[in-house]
Scaffold this motif. Structure first.
Motif, PDB file in Angstrom:
ATOM      1  N   ASP A  91      18.183   7.911   3.292  1.00 52.90           N
ATOM      2  CA  ASP A  91      16.778   8.284   3.120  1.00 52.90           C
ATOM      3  C   ASP A  91      16.532   9.731   3.547  1.00 52.90           C
ATOM      4  OD1 ASP A  91      16.196   5.675   2.304  1.00 52.90           O
ATOM      5  OD2 ASP A  91      15.670   5.022   4.345  1.00 52.90           O
ATOM      6  N   ILE A 117      17.199  12.816  -2.062  1.00 50.25           N
ATOM      7  CA  ILE A 117      17.603  11.592  -1.377  1.00 50.25           C
ATOM      8  C   ILE A 117      19.006  11.193  -1.808  1.00 50.25           C
ATOM      9  CG2 ILE A 117      15.265  10.720  -1.070  1.00 50.25           C
ATOM     10  CD1 ILE A 117      15.632   9.035  -3.566  1.00 50.25           C
ATOM     11  N   GLY A 158      11.464   9.788  -7.432  1.00 52.02           N
ATOM     12  CA  GLY A 158      12.247   8.638  -6.992  1.00 52.02           C
ATOM     13  C   GLY A 158      11.470   7.751  -6.035  1.00 52.02           C
ATOM     14  N   PRO A 159      12.119   6.732  -5.486  1.00 49.61           N
ATOM     15  CA  PRO A 159      11.454   5.780  -4.587  1.00 49.61           C
ATOM     16  C   PRO A 159      10.896   6.494  -3.352  1.00 49.61           C
ATOM     17  CG  PRO A 159      13.621   4.979  -5.253  1.00 49.61           C
ATOM     18  CD  PRO A 159      13.545   6.391  -5.698  1.00 49.61           C
ATOM     19  N   HIS A 160       9.704   6.098  -2.960  1.00 48.35           N
ATOM     20  CA  HIS A 160       9.103   6.729  -1.792  1.00 48.35           C
ATOM     21  C   HIS A 160       8.043   5.823  -1.182  1.00 48.35           C
ATOM     22  CE1 HIS A 160       6.519   7.963  -5.220  1.00 48.35           C
ATOM     23  NE2 HIS A 160       5.525   7.820  -4.344  1.00 48.35           N
ATOM     24  N   VAL A 161       7.714   6.112   0.077  1.00 48.72           N
ATOM     25  CA  VAL A 161       6.617   5.454   0.778  1.00 48.72           C
ATOM     26  C   VAL A 161       5.878   6.534   1.541  1.00 48.72           C
ATOM     27  CG1 VAL A 161       8.103   4.919   2.761  1.00 48.72           C
ATOM     28  CG2 VAL A 161       5.986   3.623   2.410  1.00 48.72           C
ATOM     29  N   ARG A 165      15.441   6.532  -0.299  1.00 45.40           N
ATOM     30  CA  ARG A 165      14.041   6.771  -0.647  1.00 45.40           C
ATOM     31  C   ARG A 165      13.506   7.927   0.210  1.00 45.40           C
ATOM     32  NH1 ARG A 165      10.594   2.046   2.541  1.00 45.40           N
ATOM     33  NH2 ARG A 165      11.718   2.254   4.516  1.00 45.40           N
ATOM     34  N   THR A 166      12.400   8.478  -0.210  1.00 42.77           N
ATOM     35  CA  THR A 166      11.717   9.506   0.560  1.00 42.77           C
ATOM     36  C   THR A 166      10.613   8.855   1.379  1.00 42.77           C
ATOM     37  OG1 THR A 166      12.139  11.162  -1.166  1.00 42.77           O
ATOM     38  CG2 THR A 166      10.444  11.671   0.458  1.00 42.77           C
ATOM     39  N   ILE A 167      10.627   9.099   2.679  1.00 37.83           N
ATOM     40  CA  ILE A 167       9.603   8.570   3.583  1.00 37.83           C
ATOM     41  C   ILE A 167       8.727   9.736   4.015  1.00 37.83           C
ATOM     42  CG2 ILE A 167       9.184   7.410   5.786  1.00 37.83           C
ATOM     43  CD1 ILE A 167      11.980   6.143   5.480  1.00 37.83           C
TER      44      ILE A 167
END
Length: 410
Positions: free
Chosen positions: A104, A25, A53-56, A30-32
């Motif tokens: 992203d 990323i 790292g940040p993800h949803v 973030r990773t979606i």
């Protein structure tokens, strides 16, 4: 079993990530992760092990897949005919994609069944219209590519819809194919690839196959409009991680050395009656002096003419049993036709497992095989013989596998 195991979603994704890991990323990104299809939870659970790292994360699968995924939302919807839960799931997918930024990374995890699970109809077409369209297509006898061509044109997510809604964020897809020939435009109707065709082609196909007048009015009006789009076609990065051919190869390697085994075809498509003839012709051309195993893979179609219950694998098994019963070969044989997802049509069976005694057992139960086939009632015919192939949902889907085993009757 080996064919299904070869299409295990977690293992297939894990192996692919060795060569093609998730992209990094950007700063502040973030990773979606969005998984859709019958294998969505298993693919997403594995994917989350490789994300940093940040993800949803969001998965959309069918009701029978009860697997939950930690740190992810799992939605369930109807398959093969879409419902209101699928409509809601489609909206959530669009919302998540539409909020993506250039920094992203969108990771799409695609498997068979995604077409019905996230319907996302175009403006003017209701979910009820989509469900009616799907029901018509299921009984039309059209092959999967033409079915998906039609589905794409009435959806916001299919035919590259992921790419359009995610822009400017890049999209990387890992795809478990349930489509014979592995045309990625047809797997889940191609959310991360370009469309198969145009609205004009759809209209021509529907008229040619005499289903045009049966389509909902809103769908016909949509195809009658000038819906040409000059927007540049976006591109994503797509990786094929599993397929019917790979599962066939696994099944072949599992056959006992006692048998002379071969993959006859990985393109068994078209009407089940023709497919049954193809299988029996392969038997006729094989030597009968030693045990043999003939393997096939594909996805046949059934033209609905009656009101019975069944699926393409059950009807194929029953038709093969009927053809084999008409022969006088001195061999013992058994034939299996099953869906690798564990489900065949709107039934709890995965397919059929028939042998020398199937037709006699059906007759003893007071049923006429010709009448059952004319009514598309292969389920109750095979049920009467206790020759349904029944499994749990497998959590994967790479189309269908057929195997004809036979040996001299000594």
């Amino acid at each position: 079993m080996q064919a299904v195991e070869a299409a295990d979603p977690a293992r297939a994704l894990r192996n692919q990530l060795v060569a093609h890991p998730f992209p990094q990323i950007g700063s502040g990104g973030r990773t979606i992760l969005i998984a859709i299809g019958k294998a969505a939870p298993a693919m997403l659970a594995e994917a989350l092990k490789h994300v940093h790292g940040p993800h949803v994360a969001l998965a959309v699968t069918h009701y029978e897949n009860t697997m939950d995924v930690r740190e992810a939302t799992v939605l369930r919807a109807a398959h093969p005919v879409p419902d209101e839960n699928g409509l809601n799931a489609g909206r959530q997918v669009i919302d998540l994609l539409s909020n993506a930024r250039a920094s992203d990374q969108v990771i799409a995890l695609i498997s068979g069944g995604g077409s019905a699970l996230v319907p996302a109809p175009v403006a003017g077409v209701t979910i009820q219209d989509k469900a009616a369209l799907n029901q018509i297509l299921l009984g039309s006898g059209l092959d999967v590519n033409k079915v998906n061509l039609i589905r794409q044109q009435v959806s916001q997510l299919k035919g590259g819809g992921f790419l359009r809604h995610a822009a400017p964020a890049p999209v990387t897809a890992y795809i478990l194919s349930d489509v014979i020939g592995d045309d990625l435009r047809a797997v889940a109707s191609g959310p991360t690839v370009s469309p198969i065709g145009t609205p004009a082609e759809v209209r021509a196909i529907c008229i040619e196959t005499n289903i045009w007048q049966n389509l909902p009015v809103s769908v016909r009006e949509h195809f009658d409009r000038d819906v040409s789009d000059d927007t540049p076609i976006l591109t994503g990065t797509n990786y094929l991680i599993g397929s019917n051919r790979q599962s066939l190869s696994a099944a072949l390697s599992a056959v006992s050395d006692e048998f002379d085994a071969a993959i006859v075809s990985d393109q068994l498509v078209g009407d089940v009656e023709a497919a049954a003839n193809t299988i029996v012709q392969a038997f006729e051309q094989s030597p009968k002096t030693q045990p043999c195993a003939l393997l096939f893979g594909g996805e046949t179609t059934v033209q609905i003419r009656g009101s019975g219950l069944g699926g393409r694998n059950q009807e194929l098994a029953l038709r093969v049993a009927q053809l084999m019963d008409q022969r006088n070969d001195q061999v013992d044989w058994v034939f299996l036709s099953g869906g690798t997802d564990g489900r065949d049509g709107p039934t709890q069976a995965a397919g059929g497992l028939v042998d020398n005694g199937t037709i006699k057992s059906i007759s003893k139960a007071g049923l006429n095989v010709n009448d059952m086939l004319a009514n598309n009632d292969s389920f109750h015919a095979l049920q009467a013989a206790d020759h349904l192939l029944t499994t749990q949902a497998t959590g994967t889907n790479v189309a269908d596998i057929q195997c004809l085993l036979f040996r001299p009757n000594t």
